[in-house]
Structure formats: C-alpha cells, structure tokens
Design an enzyme around this catalytic site. Sequence first.
Site, PDB file in Angstrom:
ATOM      1  N   PRO A  20      17.359  26.180   1.785  1.00 49.63           N
ATOM      2  CA  PRO A  20      16.069  26.577   2.110  1.00 49.63           C
ATOM      3  C   PRO A  20      15.115  27.456   1.576  1.00 49.63           C
ATOM      4  CG  PRO A  20      17.819  27.602   3.567  1.00 49.63           C
ATOM      5  CD  PRO A  20      18.320  26.893   2.563  1.00 49.63           C
ATOM      6  N   ARG A  28       6.616  32.082  -3.538  1.00 48.37           N
ATOM      7  CA  ARG A  28       7.301  32.485  -2.665  1.00 48.37           C
ATOM      8  C   ARG A  28       7.470  34.151  -3.104  1.00 48.37           C
ATOM      9  NH1 ARG A  28      13.724  31.787  -0.876  1.00 48.37           N
ATOM     10  NH2 ARG A  28      13.644  33.009   0.923  1.00 48.37           N
ATOM     11  N   TYR A  33      11.239  37.209  -6.029  1.00 47.31           N
ATOM     12  CA  TYR A  33      11.893  35.947  -6.755  1.00 47.31           C
ATOM     13  C   TYR A  33      11.389  35.618  -8.064  1.00 47.31           C
ATOM     14  CZ  TYR A  33      13.958  35.434  -2.070  1.00 47.31           C
ATOM     15  OH  TYR A  33      14.616  36.037  -0.867  1.00 47.31           O
ATOM     16  N   ASN A  83      23.213  27.895  -4.393  1.00 49.66           N
ATOM     17  CA  ASN A  83      22.111  29.152  -3.854  1.00 49.66           C
ATOM     18  C   ASN A  83      21.905  28.585  -2.468  1.00 49.66           C
ATOM     19  OD1 ASN A  83      20.222  30.928  -3.065  1.00 49.66           O
ATOM     20  ND2 ASN A  83      19.369  30.882  -4.976  1.00 49.66           N
ATOM     21  N   ALA A  86      19.124  31.635   2.890  1.00 49.17           N
ATOM     22  CA  ALA A  86      19.381  32.189   3.926  1.00 49.17           C
ATOM     23  C   ALA A  86      20.739  31.634   4.676  1.00 49.17           C
ATOM     24  CB  ALA A  86      18.471  32.155   5.083  1.00 49.17           C
ATOM     25  N   GLU A 107      28.833  31.313  -6.021  1.00 47.09           N
ATOM     26  CA  GLU A 107      27.605  31.499  -5.327  1.00 47.09           C
ATOM     27  C   GLU A 107      26.448  32.216  -6.179  1.00 47.09           C
ATOM     28  OE1 GLU A 107      28.807  33.876  -1.910  1.00 47.09           O
ATOM     29  OE2 GLU A 107      26.593  34.747  -1.740  1.00 47.09           O
TER      30      GLU A 107
HETATM   31  C1  DQA Z   1      18.520  34.203  -1.959  1.00 47.13           C
HETATM   32  C2  DQA Z   1      18.562  35.394  -1.228  1.00 47.13           C
HETATM   33  C3  DQA Z   1      19.026  35.049   0.337  1.00 47.13           C
HETATM   34  O1  DQA Z   1      18.896  36.204   1.076  1.00 47.13           O
HETATM   35  C4  DQA Z   1      17.268  34.633   0.932  1.00 47.13           C
HETATM   36  O2  DQA Z   1      17.460  33.897   2.229  1.00 47.13           O
HETATM   37  C5  DQA Z   1      16.846  33.332  -0.053  1.00 47.13           C
HETATM   38  C6  DQA Z   1      17.176  33.439  -1.478  1.00 47.13           C
HETATM   39  C7  DQA Z   1      18.216  34.451  -3.388  1.00 47.13           C
HETATM   40  O3  DQA Z   1      18.292  33.572  -4.431  1.00 47.13           O
HETATM   41  O4  DQA Z   1      17.986  35.671  -3.780  1.00 47.13           O
HETATM   42  O5  DQA Z   1      16.381  32.393   0.386  1.00 47.13           O
HETATM   43  O6  DQA Z   1      19.483  33.300  -1.758  1.00 47.13           O
END
Ligand code: DQA
Length: 155
Positions: A20, A28, A33, A83, A86, A107
């Site tokens: 998500p 975003r 990010y 990935n 959340a 992961e």
């Molecule tokens: C994420 C880290 C998660 O905590 C967050 O909810 C995301 C992105 C990341 O790629 O840093 O949606 O997976």
Amino acid sequence: MGPETDTSRMSDTIHVLNGPNLNLLGTREPEVYGRATLADVAELCRAEAGRHGLQVVFRQTNSEGTLVDYIHEARGARGIVLNAGAYTHTSIALADAVAGVGVPMIEVHLSNVFAREPFRHQSFLSPVAKGVICGFGPQSYVLAIAAFAQMAASP
Ligand code: DQA
C-alpha cells in the site's frame, strides 16, 4: 553437481511485490522516500535483473488480500522481493502466504525502518524472510535482486 547446486532448472523470474501507498512514490513524503517513482524503481529492478540474466514481474497493490494472491502467484519463481509497506508491521496473512508458497523472500524497505517510529521496528515478515534490506532507497530493491543472483551462483 547435486540437485541443490544445479541451477539449470531454476526459474529465472523474480517477483517484486509492492504494498500500500507505494504507488504514490515520487510525491509521497519525499523527505522520507525520495523523489523516485515506482516506475523508476521498476526500471532499476529490470536493469539489475537483466545484468544477471533474470526476469522481473513487478506488481503493486493497495489491498492486503491481493498481495496474498500475488505471493501465491509467485509459486515456482526464483524469489520474491517484498516491500509490503505498512502491512509489514501488521499482517500475519502475508507471513503465512510467504511460508505457504516456499519461495525465498527478501524483505525490502526504502527507508531505514529502525531509525523511525517504534511501531515500524516490528515486522511479521522478517521471521519468514531469507534476509532484510532497508534504508537504501530504490537501491534496497537492486541489492535484493543482486542477492538472489548471488545465492544462485553460490547457494
Ligand atoms: C516502507 C516502510 C513502512 O514502514 C511504511 O509503512 C511504508 C514504506 C519503506 O519502504 O520504507 O509504506 O515499507
């Protein structure tokens, strides 16, 4: 060469699965990010896979159930780069799906989740992951694909 070291029958496909809000990459929270879009990440993944003679199936969904389906559809693949956004921190269903398909999973996270809020320090996915890569932005994905290529070369 025993069956476990014979890579000739191994699938050459890696499924890169995104959860998500990752469709919003580029706009975003860019301070967290970065500015790369998900299409940019897909391009980097395809380029890295190509360097190792591998293919990439690249998918994104905002829905937990669809992510479960995508994991099931990766059965038989060389590996899954996941990935889960959340859902990483909440989803037993995703952990069960990974355990259920028997495909090695790495992961990944763009951000260093351990340098962020405490609720991001817990992952339901890490216990079923081959390994975890976080904090390198889009390069987290590239490193995961390189790891799968390396594991095939010397498992
Ligand atoms: C994420 C880290 C998660 O905590 C967050 O909810 C995301 C992105 C990341 O790629 O840093 O949606 O997976």
